[in-house]
Design a protein around this motif. Sequence first.
Motif, PDB file in Angstrom:
ATOM      1  N   ALA A  58       0.828  -1.214   0.000  1.00 24.09           N
ATOM      2  CA  ALA A  58       0.000   0.000   0.000  1.00 24.09           C
ATOM      3  C   ALA A  58       0.859   1.260   0.000  1.00 24.09           C
ATOM      4  N   ILE A  59       1.937   1.254   0.764  1.00 24.99           N
ATOM      5  CA  ILE A  59       2.836   2.414   0.812  1.00 24.99           C
ATOM      6  C   ILE A  59       3.483   2.631  -0.546  1.00 24.99           C
ATOM      7  N   LYS A  60       3.922   1.556  -1.196  1.00 23.67           N
ATOM      8  CA  LYS A  60       4.543   1.692  -2.525  1.00 23.67           C
ATOM      9  C   LYS A  60       3.544   2.209  -3.554  1.00 23.67           C
ATOM     10  N   ARG A  61       2.279   1.827  -3.425  1.00 20.69           N
ATOM     11  CA  ARG A  61       1.255   2.370  -4.334  1.00 20.69           C
ATOM     12  C   ARG A  61       1.046   3.861  -4.066  1.00 20.69           C
ATOM     13  N   GLU A  62       1.043   4.240  -2.779  1.00 23.77           N
ATOM     14  CA  GLU A  62       0.828   5.639  -2.420  1.00 23.77           C
ATOM     15  C   GLU A  62       2.015   6.517  -2.805  1.00 23.77           C
ATOM     16  N   PRO A  64       5.329   5.913  -5.142  1.00 23.35           N
ATOM     17  CA  PRO A  64       6.170   5.055  -5.975  1.00 23.35           C
ATOM     18  C   PRO A  64       7.674   5.307  -5.832  1.00 23.35           C
ATOM     19  N   THR A  65       8.069   6.400  -5.151  1.00 24.57           N
ATOM     20  CA  THR A  65       9.501   6.636  -4.954  1.00 24.57           C
ATOM     21  C   THR A  65      10.080   5.751  -3.848  1.00 24.57           C
ATOM     22  N   VAL A  66       9.228   5.099  -3.068  1.00 26.65           N
ATOM     23  CA  VAL A  66       9.701   4.204  -2.009  1.00 26.65           C
ATOM     24  C   VAL A  66      10.326   2.974  -2.664  1.00 26.65           C
ATOM     25  N   SER A  67      11.584   2.712  -2.308  1.00 27.41           N
ATOM     26  CA  SER A  67      12.267   1.564  -2.898  1.00 27.41           C
ATOM     27  C   SER A  67      12.859   0.623  -1.853  1.00 27.41           C
ATOM     28  N   GLY A  68      12.569   0.880  -0.586  1.00 25.82           N
ATOM     29  CA  GLY A  68      13.040   0.006   0.481  1.00 25.82           C
ATOM     30  C   GLY A  68      12.377   0.376   1.795  1.00 25.82           C
ATOM     31  N   PHE A  69      12.658  -0.426   2.829  1.00 24.74           N
ATOM     32  CA  PHE A  69      12.063  -0.200   4.145  1.00 24.74           C
ATOM     33  C   PHE A  69      13.065  -0.549   5.233  1.00 24.74           C
ATOM     34  N   ASN A  70      13.006   0.183   6.336  1.00 26.04           N
ATOM     35  CA  ASN A  70      13.591  -0.261   7.600  1.00 26.04           C
ATOM     36  C   ASN A  70      12.425  -0.880   8.354  1.00 26.04           C
ATOM     37  N   PHE A  71      12.659  -2.051   8.953  1.00 21.77           N
ATOM     38  CA  PHE A  71      11.587  -2.789   9.605  1.00 21.77           C
ATOM     39  C   PHE A  71      12.145  -3.414  10.864  1.00 21.77           C
ATOM     40  N   GLY A  72      11.598  -3.033  12.014  1.00 23.72           N
ATOM     41  CA  GLY A  72      12.108  -3.623  13.239  1.00 23.72           C
ATOM     42  C   GLY A  72      11.507  -2.999  14.478  1.00 23.72           C
ATOM     43  N   SER A  73      12.119  -3.382  15.604  1.00 21.75           N
ATOM     44  CA  SER A  73      11.603  -2.975  16.899  1.00 21.75           C
ATOM     45  C   SER A  73      12.742  -2.759  17.874  1.00 21.75           C
ATOM     46  N   ASN A  74      12.588  -1.773  18.726  1.00 27.22           N
ATOM     47  CA  ASN A  74      13.524  -1.549  19.825  1.00 27.22           C
ATOM     48  C   ASN A  74      12.974  -2.299  21.035  1.00 27.22           C
ATOM     49  N   LEU A  90       7.708   0.330  10.548  1.00 27.83           N
ATOM     50  CA  LEU A  90       7.848   0.123   9.113  1.00 27.83           C
ATOM     51  C   LEU A  90       8.148   1.498   8.528  1.00 27.83           C
ATOM     52  N   ILE A  91       9.410   1.702   8.159  1.00 22.43           N
ATOM     53  CA  ILE A  91       9.869   3.029   7.724  1.00 22.43           C
ATOM     54  C   ILE A  91      10.225   2.974   6.242  1.00 22.43           C
ATOM     55  N   PRO A  92       9.421   3.634   5.403  1.00 21.77           N
ATOM     56  CA  PRO A  92       9.720   3.656   3.970  1.00 21.77           C
ATOM     57  C   PRO A  92      11.015   4.411   3.702  1.00 21.77           C
ATOM     58  N   ARG A  93      11.772   3.921   2.736  1.00 20.74           N
ATOM     59  CA  ARG A  93      13.031   4.570   2.350  1.00 20.74           C
ATOM     60  C   ARG A  93      13.005   4.885   0.870  1.00 20.74           C
ATOM     61  N   ARG A  94      13.570   6.036   0.562  1.00 17.51           N
ATOM     62  CA  ARG A  94      13.623   6.527  -0.801  1.00 17.51           C
ATOM     63  C   ARG A  94      15.079   6.771  -1.193  1.00 17.51           C
ATOM     64  N   PRO A  95      15.385   6.711  -2.489  1.00 14.67           N
ATOM     65  CA  PRO A  95      16.771   6.967  -2.914  1.00 14.67           C
ATOM     66  C   PRO A  95      17.246   8.348  -2.436  1.00 14.67           C
ATOM     67  N   HIS A  96      18.501   8.419  -2.111  1.00 13.07           N
ATOM     68  CA  HIS A  96      19.165   9.676  -1.752  1.00 13.07           C
ATOM     69  C   HIS A  96      18.757  10.242  -0.396  1.00 13.07           C
ATOM     70  N   GLU A  97      18.092   9.461   0.452  1.00  8.96           N
ATOM     71  CA  GLU A  97      17.785   9.917   1.808  1.00  8.96           C
ATOM     72  C   GLU A  97      18.978   9.638   2.712  1.00  8.96           C
ATOM     73  N   ALA A  98      19.102  10.457   3.726  1.00  9.13           N
ATOM     74  CA  ALA A  98      20.091  10.170   4.776  1.00  9.13           C
ATOM     75  C   ALA A  98      19.581   8.996   5.602  1.00  9.13           C
ATOM     76  N   PRO A  99      20.474   8.275   6.265  1.00  8.05           N
ATOM     77  CA  PRO A  99      20.004   7.178   7.121  1.00  8.05           C
ATOM     78  C   PRO A  99      19.073   7.704   8.199  1.00  8.05           C
ATOM     79  N   PRO A 100      18.194   6.842   8.744  1.00  9.19           N
ATOM     80  CA  PRO A 100      17.321   7.306   9.825  1.00  9.19           C
ATOM     81  C   PRO A 100      18.144   7.699  11.043  1.00  9.19           C
ATOM     82  N   PRO A 101      17.615   8.589  11.872  1.00  2.00           N
ATOM     83  CA  PRO A 101      18.369   9.012  13.050  1.00  2.00           C
ATOM     84  C   PRO A 101      18.574   7.856  14.024  1.00  2.00           C
ATOM     85  N   ALA A 102      19.686   7.914  14.733  1.00  4.62           N
ATOM     86  CA  ALA A 102      19.975   6.904  15.758  1.00  4.62           C
ATOM     87  C   ALA A 102      18.998   7.066  16.904  1.00  4.62           C
ATOM     88  N   ALA A 103      18.721   5.962  17.586  1.00  3.95           N
ATOM     89  CA  ALA A 103      17.846   6.009  18.767  1.00  3.95           C
ATOM     90  C   ALA A 103      18.516   6.846  19.836  1.00  3.95           C
TER      91      ALA A 103
END
Length: 105
Positions: A58-62, A64-74, A90-103
């Motif tokens: 559903a996210i990829k349909r909404e 289309p620039t999403v090409s990956g995901f971070n998926f997990g739990s602390n 479930l964190i969508p990732r797009r090309p050329h984004e910086a990595p997600p912030p550290a916890a």
Amino acid sequence: MASQVLAENGLAIAIRDKYPVRPLHSLILTKRHVADVFAASAEEREAMHSLADSLTAAIKREDPTVSGFNFGSNIGAVAGQKIFHAHLHLIPRRPHEAPPPAAKP
């Protein structure tokens, strides 16, 4: 629940994260209260993963620039867990984004 329900099944529910690190950042939670995903039953974990499968599509349909995901739990305060109810990010990732912030501790 205050947030709009994106999807649900008998054991889990998906909503948008209230403090997203990326657009469309979503949370998948157990309906039963347990502290973390390791305390969830195998059936609850499978229900969460089933929602993640449908939500990624559903996210990829909404967006289309999403090409990956971070998926997990602390798990645990020292790992950055702030809400002590089982949930997966479930964190969508797009090309050329910086990595997600550290916890933050």
